[in-house]
Design a protein around this motif. Structure first.
Motif, PDB file in Angstrom:
ATOM      1  N   ILE A 172       3.261 -52.154  76.344  1.00  0.00           N
ATOM      2  CA  ILE A 172       3.868 -52.090  77.673  1.00  0.00           C
ATOM      3  C   ILE A 172       5.000 -51.073  77.631  1.00  0.00           C
ATOM      4  O   ILE A 172       5.991 -51.245  76.916  1.00  0.00           O
ATOM      5  CB  ILE A 172       4.407 -53.465  78.112  1.00  0.00           C
ATOM      6  CG1 ILE A 172       3.260 -54.473  78.183  1.00  0.00           C
ATOM      7  CG2 ILE A 172       5.118 -53.354  79.449  1.00  0.00           C
ATOM      8  CD1 ILE A 172       2.193 -54.156  79.198  1.00  0.00           C
ATOM      9  N   ILE A 173       4.855 -50.005  78.378  1.00  0.00           N
ATOM     10  CA  ILE A 173       5.836 -48.922  78.419  1.00  0.00           C
ATOM     11  C   ILE A 173       6.327 -48.819  79.854  1.00  0.00           C
ATOM     12  O   ILE A 173       5.554 -48.505  80.758  1.00  0.00           O
ATOM     13  CB  ILE A 173       5.207 -47.595  77.961  1.00  0.00           C
ATOM     14  CG1 ILE A 173       4.650 -47.746  76.545  1.00  0.00           C
ATOM     15  CG2 ILE A 173       6.224 -46.462  78.025  1.00  0.00           C
ATOM     16  CD1 ILE A 173       3.680 -46.659  76.149  1.00  0.00           C
ATOM     17  N   SER A 174       7.587 -49.085  80.065  1.00  0.00           N
ATOM     18  CA  SER A 174       8.131 -49.118  81.427  1.00  0.00           C
ATOM     19  C   SER A 174       9.206 -48.065  81.665  1.00  0.00           C
ATOM     20  O   SER A 174       9.766 -48.000  82.760  1.00  0.00           O
ATOM     21  CB  SER A 174       8.705 -50.505  81.735  1.00  0.00           C
ATOM     22  OG  SER A 174       9.703 -50.854  80.790  1.00  0.00           O
ATOM     23  N   GLU A 175       9.505 -47.248  80.654  1.00  0.00           N
ATOM     24  CA  GLU A 175      10.454 -46.153  80.797  1.00  0.00           C
ATOM     25  C   GLU A 175       9.757 -44.859  80.403  1.00  0.00           C
ATOM     26  O   GLU A 175       8.908 -44.847  79.511  1.00  0.00           O
ATOM     27  CB  GLU A 175      11.688 -46.373  79.900  1.00  0.00           C
ATOM     28  CG  GLU A 175      12.488 -47.623  80.223  1.00  0.00           C
ATOM     29  CD  GLU A 175      13.167 -47.566  81.572  1.00  0.00           C
ATOM     30  OE1 GLU A 175      13.444 -46.426  82.044  1.00  0.00           O
ATOM     31  OE2 GLU A 175      13.429 -48.624  82.160  1.00  0.00           O
ATOM     32  N   PRO A 176      10.096 -43.731  81.044  1.00  0.00           N
ATOM     33  CA  PRO A 176       9.415 -42.481  80.705  1.00  0.00           C
ATOM     34  C   PRO A 176       9.787 -41.990  79.313  1.00  0.00           C
ATOM     35  O   PRO A 176      10.934 -42.108  78.882  1.00  0.00           O
ATOM     36  CB  PRO A 176       9.903 -41.512  81.790  1.00  0.00           C
ATOM     37  CG  PRO A 176      11.202 -42.075  82.267  1.00  0.00           C
ATOM     38  CD  PRO A 176      11.071 -43.561  82.142  1.00  0.00           C
ATOM     39  N   PHE A 177       8.813 -41.465  78.628  1.00  0.00           N
ATOM     40  CA  PHE A 177       9.063 -40.836  77.339  1.00  0.00           C
ATOM     41  C   PHE A 177       9.721 -39.475  77.559  1.00  0.00           C
ATOM     42  O   PHE A 177       9.466 -38.781  78.546  1.00  0.00           O
ATOM     43  CB  PHE A 177       7.754 -40.610  76.584  1.00  0.00           C
ATOM     44  CG  PHE A 177       7.200 -41.840  75.923  1.00  0.00           C
ATOM     45  CD1 PHE A 177       7.970 -42.574  75.038  1.00  0.00           C
ATOM     46  CD2 PHE A 177       5.906 -42.246  76.167  1.00  0.00           C
ATOM     47  CE1 PHE A 177       7.456 -43.707  74.421  1.00  0.00           C
ATOM     48  CE2 PHE A 177       5.376 -43.372  75.549  1.00  0.00           C
ATOM     49  CZ  PHE A 177       6.162 -44.105  74.674  1.00  0.00           C
ATOM     50  N   ASP A 178      10.568 -39.078  76.614  1.00  0.00           N
ATOM     51  CA  ASP A 178      11.032 -37.699  76.547  1.00  0.00           C
ATOM     52  C   ASP A 178      10.893 -37.235  75.102  1.00  0.00           C
ATOM     53  O   ASP A 178      10.348 -37.958  74.255  1.00  0.00           O
ATOM     54  CB  ASP A 178      12.466 -37.557  77.069  1.00  0.00           C
ATOM     55  CG  ASP A 178      13.465 -38.419  76.293  1.00  0.00           C
ATOM     56  OD1 ASP A 178      13.278 -38.616  75.071  1.00  0.00           O
ATOM     57  OD2 ASP A 178      14.447 -38.883  76.913  1.00  0.00           O
ATOM     58  N   LYS A 186      -6.330 -42.875  77.283  1.00  0.00           N
ATOM     59  CA  LYS A 186      -5.450 -41.711  77.401  1.00  0.00           C
ATOM     60  C   LYS A 186      -5.128 -41.344  78.843  1.00  0.00           C
ATOM     61  O   LYS A 186      -3.945 -41.186  79.194  1.00  0.00           O
ATOM     62  CB  LYS A 186      -6.064 -40.525  76.658  1.00  0.00           C
ATOM     63  CG  LYS A 186      -5.185 -39.286  76.678  1.00  0.00           C
ATOM     64  CD  LYS A 186      -5.813 -38.157  75.879  1.00  0.00           C
ATOM     65  CE  LYS A 186      -4.948 -36.904  75.925  1.00  0.00           C
ATOM     66  NZ  LYS A 186      -5.558 -35.797  75.127  1.00  0.00           N
ATOM     67  N   PRO A 187      -6.123 -41.187  79.725  1.00  0.00           N
ATOM     68  CA  PRO A 187      -5.774 -40.792  81.104  1.00  0.00           C
ATOM     69  C   PRO A 187      -4.974 -41.845  81.847  1.00  0.00           C
ATOM     70  O   PRO A 187      -4.161 -41.508  82.713  1.00  0.00           O
ATOM     71  CB  PRO A 187      -7.137 -40.555  81.755  1.00  0.00           C
ATOM     72  CG  PRO A 187      -8.113 -41.323  80.933  1.00  0.00           C
ATOM     73  CD  PRO A 187      -7.586 -41.279  79.538  1.00  0.00           C
ATOM     74  N   THR A 188      -5.191 -43.131  81.500  1.00  0.00           N
ATOM     75  CA  THR A 188      -4.446 -44.184  82.194  1.00  0.00           C
ATOM     76  C   THR A 188      -2.988 -44.192  81.758  1.00  0.00           C
ATOM     77  O   THR A 188      -2.080 -44.336  82.588  1.00  0.00           O
ATOM     78  CB  THR A 188      -5.096 -45.556  81.954  1.00  0.00           C
ATOM     79  OG1 THR A 188      -6.481 -45.494  82.316  1.00  0.00           O
ATOM     80  CG2 THR A 188      -4.421 -46.633  82.773  1.00  0.00           C
ATOM     81  N   TYR A 189      -2.742 -44.005  80.459  1.00  0.00           N
ATOM     82  CA  TYR A 189      -1.349 -43.934  80.009  1.00  0.00           C
ATOM     83  C   TYR A 189      -0.656 -42.669  80.520  1.00  0.00           C
ATOM     84  O   TYR A 189       0.564 -42.671  80.721  1.00  0.00           O
ATOM     85  CB  TYR A 189      -1.261 -44.023  78.486  1.00  0.00           C
ATOM     86  CG  TYR A 189      -1.107 -45.453  78.016  1.00  0.00           C
ATOM     87  CD1 TYR A 189       0.068 -46.165  78.283  1.00  0.00           C
ATOM     88  CD2 TYR A 189      -2.122 -46.106  77.329  1.00  0.00           C
ATOM     89  CE1 TYR A 189       0.224 -47.481  77.867  1.00  0.00           C
ATOM     90  CE2 TYR A 189      -1.983 -47.421  76.906  1.00  0.00           C
ATOM     91  CZ  TYR A 189      -0.802 -48.107  77.187  1.00  0.00           C
ATOM     92  OH  TYR A 189      -0.669 -49.411  76.785  1.00  0.00           O
ATOM     93  N   SER A 190      -1.415 -41.614  80.754  1.00  0.00           N
ATOM     94  CA  SER A 190      -0.829 -40.414  81.349  1.00  0.00           C
ATOM     95  C   SER A 190      -0.301 -40.716  82.740  1.00  0.00           C
ATOM     96  O   SER A 190       0.803 -40.278  83.109  1.00  0.00           O
ATOM     97  CB  SER A 190      -1.888 -39.310  81.407  1.00  0.00           C
ATOM     98  OG  SER A 190      -1.372 -38.166  82.043  1.00  0.00           O
ATOM     99  N   ILE A 191      -1.063 -41.478  83.513  1.00  0.00           N
ATOM    100  CA  ILE A 191      -0.607 -41.867  84.850  1.00  0.00           C
ATOM    101  C   ILE A 191       0.581 -42.816  84.754  1.00  0.00           C
ATOM    102  O   ILE A 191       1.527 -42.729  85.547  1.00  0.00           O
ATOM    103  CB  ILE A 191      -1.766 -42.491  85.639  1.00  0.00           C
ATOM    104  CG1 ILE A 191      -2.801 -41.409  85.986  1.00  0.00           C
ATOM    105  CG2 ILE A 191      -1.262 -43.167  86.918  1.00  0.00           C
ATOM    106  CD1 ILE A 191      -4.042 -41.913  86.669  1.00  0.00           C
ATOM    107  N   ILE A 192       0.561 -43.725  83.787  1.00  0.00           N
ATOM    108  CA  ILE A 192       1.689 -44.640  83.598  1.00  0.00           C
ATOM    109  C   ILE A 192       2.970 -43.857  83.302  1.00  0.00           C
ATOM    110  O   ILE A 192       4.048 -44.186  83.830  1.00  0.00           O
ATOM    111  CB  ILE A 192       1.379 -45.647  82.478  1.00  0.00           C
ATOM    112  CG1 ILE A 192       0.330 -46.669  82.960  1.00  0.00           C
ATOM    113  CG2 ILE A 192       2.645 -46.356  81.996  1.00  0.00           C
ATOM    114  CD1 ILE A 192      -0.195 -47.575  81.878  1.00  0.00           C
ATOM    115  N   GLN A 193       2.887 -42.819  82.479  1.00  0.00           N
ATOM    116  CA  GLN A 193       4.059 -41.987  82.200  1.00  0.00           C
ATOM    117  C   GLN A 193       4.625 -41.394  83.489  1.00  0.00           C
ATOM    118  O   GLN A 193       5.838 -41.409  83.730  1.00  0.00           O
ATOM    119  CB  GLN A 193       3.680 -40.873  81.218  1.00  0.00           C
ATOM    120  CG  GLN A 193       4.667 -39.713  81.120  1.00  0.00           C
ATOM    121  CD  GLN A 193       5.980 -40.035  80.419  1.00  0.00           C
ATOM    122  OE1 GLN A 193       6.233 -41.181  80.051  1.00  0.00           O
ATOM    123  NE2 GLN A 193       6.827 -39.028  80.244  1.00  0.00           N
TER     124      GLN A 193
END
Length: 538
Positions: free
Chosen positions: A174-180, A121-128
């Protein structure tokens, strides 16, 4: 009566003024296109402001550096498991069970009880947040070189985040675009190979944008991007992820390590080996700084949580007997070699010089004598006393902090100041250094059949450490075991062993046995006996 009329007139005038003011304000509200409640906050920056100012964009990027590990020992900080990785494998023991290492060591880890060891969770938060930055930075006005440097840094930080995820979980989404709010949050999990391909491609992009040398200590450089690429490709070529032993993967790993060396800006640190881990130097490719803080602030004092109890440290991460035994003798032989001269009743004599720099053992001097006045007052000295009844034993001082294995780590500790009275020194956690790159290259070259080159780079590491007898003529399993042994002793407490035993697929051997310590008995004539005993069932 006159006063009454006057007062009444004044009240009427006041009311009229208030009503007039009200209707004027109301008219302005209805006639003005701006929303009076839509005001810029005074205690923060708006989204529009941030992405219109390179200084603010850099501040945003600086916060993303939190994905990198530090020396700070902060419990339940999931992105910072530097020390915990040592006690979650055969390298060390942590008596306080920080970061749920006992759950891992007992073989009972599940998705439901990983707790602070789970970095998802915290790593994907930084990825966002990395994705937000990368989606905006190209449109921020200002100096192109500055903007490109920041973009390269964040490309690296996002790739590093994915490297950490794949090291723990294998292939990941792999998520390379920000979520909205309108995003489809269902993202398929990529395979491990797809994840590695994405990470290495991003690191290549970052390397093209990053400078060779940083404009300030701690910032990401081209060498950092290439060094993490070397590690990722080495892991990908290893048995865990390369069961068919595809030579193309080993060639990629070899080429990636060579690319770092070919930069020709890093050199093995050939002065006092202990200083390699406490001072910035020519070998360090990438490190994360932590600020100088008061003694108890965030428990980030490396000396405090690693020193022996008789010096009023916590002995939080105590080296295992297995790690101690991994250090050979001064002539470079394994202690199991009958010709090494190793004496089990004089176990700390004539050992690999790195042993003396990395480990605090019974009888070893630790810190300056003037910092240990209380020890001298009771007839002791600044030499560690792990023997039964000694100041650093279960019967000594601060017994709740005694080392269960009867060793502590010297590595990363700065003994030039008194940690019991002074504030903690600035520290940096080494994320990548040239020593690792040499070992990566040696392993890849061995797998490609180039034994001579592998031995050459092993010897460079060993000779720097003070081992004067070079390796020669090793082949096959013997050479492979020596490569693995070198990684174990050279990179101890740096977060590698936990992953190495898994990628080599030997964890069922190294982890599936008790962690051992030593019990030392001092006789009346001053001689000592050494008995090795189980500290923890694993």
């Amino acid at each position: 009566m006159k006063n009454y009329k006057t007062n009444k007139l004044i009240n009427i005038k006041n009311k009229a003024f208030i009503l007039a003011t009200f209707f004027m304000a109301l008219a302005s509200l209805t006639s003005c296109s701006e929303d009076p409640l839509d005001k810029a906050p005074l205690d923060s920056y708006t989204d529009a402001t941030t992405w219109n100012d390179l200084k603010l964009a850099e501040a945003f990027a600086n916060n993303l550096y939190n994905v990198l590990p530090t020396t700070q020992h902060v419990w339940n900080t999931r992105t910072n498991r530097t020390w915990a990785l040592a006690s979650s494998c055969d390298e060390a023991f942590n008596k306080f069970d920080d970061y749920e290492s006992s759950t891992i060591n007992s073989g009972s880890l599940t998705p439901d009880n990983a707790y602070s060891f789970d970095i998802w969770k915290p790593t994907y938060s930084i990825i966002q947040n990395c994705n937000i930055f990368l989606s905006r930075i190209d449109n921020v006005p200002g100096d192109v070189a500055w903007r490109n440097r920041l973009k390269g840094e964040v490309l690296f930080l996002r790739a590093y985040a994915y490297y950490r995820l794949t090291a723990d979980y294998g292939g990941v989404p792999i998520i390379s675009e920000p979520f909205d709010l309108n995003s489809d949050f269902k993202v398929d999990r990529s395979t491990y190979d797809q994840s590695v391909a994405f990470i290495t491609a991003e690191l290549d992009k970052a390397a093209l944008l990053l400078p060779l040398t940083a404009n300030s200590l701690g910032r990401i450089t081209k060498g950092a991007a290439l060094a993490i690429k070397s590690r990722v490709l080495l892991y990908a070529a290893s048995p865990q992820w390369n069961p068919s032993n595809d030579m193309a993967k080993w060639q990629k790993a070899s080429d990636a390590a060579k690319a770092v060396m070919d930069l020709n800006i890093y050199q093995l640190y050939d002065k006092n080996y202990a200083d390699l881990f406490t001072n910035h130097n020519s070998e360090i490719i990438c490190s994360r700084l932590s600020s100088k803080e008061p003694q108890w602030s965030a428990f980030n004092g490396v000396e405090m949580f690693n020193s022996p109890s008789g010096f009023h440290g916590w002995a939080s991460f105590a080296p295992s007997q297995g790690l101690v035994d991994a250090y050979g003798t001064a002539d470079g032989k394994d202690i199991t070699d009958p010709t090494s001269g190793y004496d089990p009743q004089k176990p700390y004599v004539n050992r690999d010089p790195r042993f003396y720099k990395n480990i605090v053992y019974d009888g070893r001097a630790y810190g300056k004598p003037e910092y240990c006045a209380d020890r001298y007052r009771v007839g002791s000295s600044n030499k560690a006393e792990f023997y039964e009844g000694g100041l650093d034993s279960p019967q000594g001082w601060d017994t709740w902090n005694n080392s269960e294995t009867r060793y502590t780590f010297r590595k990363y500790c700065d003994t030039t100041y008194n940690f019991n009275s002074d504030t903690q020194t600035n520290k940096s956690w080494i994320i990548a250094r040239l020593g690792e790159i040499y070992l990566n290259y040696a392993e890849a070259q061995f797998k490609l059949g180039n034994d001579g080159t592998a031995i050459q780079y092993l010897n460079l590491i060993r000779q720097r450490a003070g081992l004067t007898v070079p390796l020669a003529g090793l082949t096959g399993t013997t050479l492979e075991n020596k490569i693995r042994n070198e990684r174990q002793v050279e990179l101890c407490l740096e977060g590698f062993r936990y992953y190495d035993v898994r990628r080599w697929k030997i964890a069922d051997v190294t982890e599936n046995k008790p962690l051992i310590g030593v019990v030392i008995t001092k006789k009346s004539d001053g001689t000592k006996t050494y008995n090795y005993t189980k500290v923890q069932t694993r």
